[in-house]
Design a protein around this motif. Sequence first.
Motif, mmCIF file in Angstrom:
data_model
loop_
_atom_site.group_PDB
_atom_site.id
_atom_site.type_symbol
_atom_site.label_atom_id
_atom_site.label_comp_id
_atom_site.label_asym_id
_atom_site.label_seq_id
_atom_site.Cartn_x
_atom_site.Cartn_y
_atom_site.Cartn_z
ATOM 1 N N SER A 117 -2.395 -11.806 6.637
ATOM 2 C CA SER A 117 -3.119 -10.129 6.108
ATOM 3 C C SER A 117 -4.444 -10.377 5.095
ATOM 4 C CB SER A 117 -2.273 -9.865 5.960
ATOM 5 O OG SER A 117 -2.398 -8.295 4.766
ATOM 6 N N SER A 118 -5.306 -10.118 5.623
ATOM 7 C CA SER A 118 -6.358 -10.037 4.459
ATOM 8 C C SER A 118 -6.504 -9.275 3.712
ATOM 9 C CB SER A 118 -8.159 -9.682 5.743
ATOM 10 O OG SER A 118 -7.704 -8.717 6.280
ATOM 11 N N ARG A 119 -5.364 -7.786 4.084
ATOM 12 C CA ARG A 119 -5.579 -7.236 3.175
ATOM 13 C C ARG A 119 -4.615 -7.106 1.452
ATOM 14 N NH1 ARG A 119 -6.670 -2.950 -0.512
ATOM 15 N NH2 ARG A 119 -5.077 -1.350 -0.508
ATOM 16 N N ALA B 257 -5.684 11.641 -5.548
ATOM 17 C CA ALA B 257 -7.161 12.003 -6.255
ATOM 18 C C ALA B 257 -7.477 10.440 -5.977
ATOM 19 C CB ALA B 257 -6.767 12.531 -7.386
ATOM 20 N N ILE B 258 -6.583 9.634 -5.292
ATOM 21 C CA ILE B 258 -7.224 8.387 -5.485
ATOM 22 C C ILE B 258 -7.641 7.485 -3.968
ATOM 23 C CG2 ILE B 258 -5.823 6.003 -5.647
ATOM 24 C CD1 ILE B 258 -4.205 6.996 -7.624
ATOM 25 N N PRO B 259 -9.194 6.565 -4.060
ATOM 26 C CA PRO B 259 -9.364 6.772 -3.027
ATOM 27 C C PRO B 259 -7.925 5.412 -1.985
ATOM 28 C CG PRO B 259 -10.900 6.152 -4.624
ATOM 29 C CD PRO B 259 -9.754 6.497 -5.037
ATOM 30 N N GLU B 260 -8.151 6.069 -0.459
ATOM 31 C CA GLU B 260 -6.983 5.189 -0.035
ATOM 32 C C GLU B 260 -7.142 3.440 0.027
ATOM 33 O OE1 GLU B 260 -6.539 6.249 4.522
ATOM 34 O OE2 GLU B 260 -7.538 5.139 4.691
ATOM 35 N N GLU B 261 -8.136 2.777 -0.832
ATOM 36 C CA GLU B 261 -8.350 2.163 -0.687
ATOM 37 C C GLU B 261 -7.701 1.527 -1.513
ATOM 38 O OE1 GLU B 261 -9.527 -2.185 0.683
ATOM 39 O OE2 GLU B 261 -9.215 -0.367 1.815
ATOM 40 N N ARG B 262 -7.690 2.206 -2.447
ATOM 41 C CA ARG B 262 -7.545 1.567 -4.314
ATOM 42 C C ARG B 262 -5.183 2.477 -4.103
ATOM 43 N NH1 ARG B 262 -10.022 -1.945 -5.707
ATOM 44 N NH2 ARG B 262 -9.001 -1.640 -7.449
ATOM 45 N N ARG B 263 -4.918 2.866 -3.766
ATOM 46 C CA ARG B 263 -2.941 3.395 -3.123
ATOM 47 C C ARG B 263 -2.316 2.115 -2.926
ATOM 48 N NH1 ARG B 263 -4.487 8.503 1.033
ATOM 49 N NH2 ARG B 263 -5.849 9.318 -0.778
ATOM 50 N N ASN B 264 -2.301 1.650 -4.030
ATOM 51 C CA ASN B 264 -2.025 0.141 -3.832
ATOM 52 C C ASN B 264 -1.405 -0.250 -4.919
ATOM 53 O OD1 ASN B 264 -1.898 -3.519 -4.491
ATOM 54 N ND2 ASN B 264 -1.631 -2.678 -2.366
ATOM 55 N N GLY C 119 7.307 -8.972 -4.968
ATOM 56 C CA GLY C 119 7.155 -8.961 -4.070
ATOM 57 C C GLY C 119 6.210 -8.694 -3.528
ATOM 58 N N LEU C 120 4.512 -8.577 -3.620
ATOM 59 C CA LEU C 120 3.752 -9.194 -3.097
ATOM 60 C C LEU C 120 4.018 -10.948 -3.022
ATOM 61 C CD1 LEU C 120 1.007 -7.940 -3.000
ATOM 62 C CD2 LEU C 120 0.082 -9.137 -5.039
ATOM 63 N N ARG C 121 4.479 -11.324 -3.516
ATOM 64 C CA ARG C 121 4.805 -12.758 -3.232
ATOM 65 C C ARG C 121 4.890 -13.324 -1.628
ATOM 66 N NH1 ARG C 121 3.491 -17.836 -3.914
ATOM 67 N NH2 ARG C 121 2.376 -17.283 -6.160
ATOM 68 N N ALA C 122 6.391 -12.032 -1.897
ATOM 69 C CA ALA C 122 7.298 -11.722 -0.382
ATOM 70 C C ALA C 122 6.242 -11.213 1.001
ATOM 71 C CB ALA C 122 8.197 -11.013 -0.562
ATOM 72 N N ASP D 215 0.532 -1.241 0.284
ATOM 73 C CA ASP D 215 -0.258 -0.048 -0.304
ATOM 74 C C ASP D 215 1.197 1.285 -0.059
ATOM 75 O OD1 ASP D 215 -3.368 -0.551 -0.310
ATOM 76 O OD2 ASP D 215 -2.879 -1.230 1.898
ATOM 77 N N ILE D 216 0.365 2.228 -0.675
ATOM 78 C CA ILE D 216 1.336 3.239 -0.723
ATOM 79 C C ILE D 216 1.489 4.692 0.620
ATOM 80 C CG2 ILE D 216 1.822 5.416 -2.137
ATOM 81 C CD1 ILE D 216 1.107 3.245 -4.155
ATOM 82 N N LEU D 217 0.940 4.775 1.192
ATOM 83 C CA LEU D 217 0.625 5.499 2.686
ATOM 84 C C LEU D 217 1.217 6.550 2.347
ATOM 85 C CD1 LEU D 217 2.275 3.074 5.161
ATOM 86 C CD2 LEU D 217 -0.561 2.728 3.555
ATOM 87 N N ALA D 218 2.674 7.013 2.031
ATOM 88 C CA ALA D 218 2.920 8.851 2.037
ATOM 89 C C ALA D 218 3.942 9.095 1.071
ATOM 90 C CB ALA D 218 3.493 9.537 3.740
#
Length: 284
Positions: A198-200, A152-159, A187-190, A135-138
């Motif tokens: 993690s459900s996210r 400009a992107i909804p928080e849930e989609r900032r990934n 990276g996602l597999r790691a 997730d992109i946090l900042a």
Amino acid sequence: MGHSEPEIKGFLTSRRAALDPAELGLPDGVVRRRVRGLRREEVAQRAGISVDYYTRIEQGRAPAVSDSVVDGLARALRLTPSEHTYLRNITLPRRRAGEPEPDPGPRPRVRPEIQQLLNAMDGTVPAYVYGPAMDILAWNTLGTRLGIDYAAIPEERRNGPLLVFLDPRLKELHPNWAEIADDTVAGLRAETGRHPGSSRVCRVTHELLDRSEEFRRRWEAQAVQERTRGVKRFRHPEAGELVLRFEAFVLPADPGQMLCTYTADEGSATAEALKVLAGAAAVA
């Protein structure tokens, strides 16, 4: 997300298939090989365990696998450090069927001191903080001018993975998109190994498996390799072609968070272009 038998089996069988028996000095034997790579008994012998035990591990039926066995398998299969860590994580004892998923909790927040650091780099260094599940946090302002305006992107989609595979702007932005896609999946597999409950991570992975054939093909290849440094190319609509070096730094006080910075070689055309993007064109 608990680890399923197919996840362990898929990873181990793909790593077996990736090895060349001839390169390891292994003969064809009486019966010629029908499939690529090492046989189960060859992996077991190289790892110093019984064929039966290896088979149970590969099928996800071994209740717990010791570190020494994991280390032996990593040597036998010539795993990279990232793959070794992933194997250790996916062979840890898993939740029993019927146990609830752990509460994902709120989205992690970036400490004010880290945002202050991002802001201090603004003007010369695009920078971002990534969290669990990529997730992109900042970010800083130059980070958004380099690529996408995350605000400009909804928080849930900032990934990262969701954007790479589902937002067409990323293909336009990166001339080497295929390479970035490969790195993103690895990276996602790691991340699935690091955060097995993690459900996210689970939601992101399953959405991409459902919606992206390009993701699905890469995911099934079972690559696990995190790149914490390298070069990325950008095709910016205003600044043109940019070549930037990226570095990723783990934030020790913030579990699961990573700072990622992009820098241009001093005196390069890209360095000048960043100044323009930052609104501070170099004085002639």
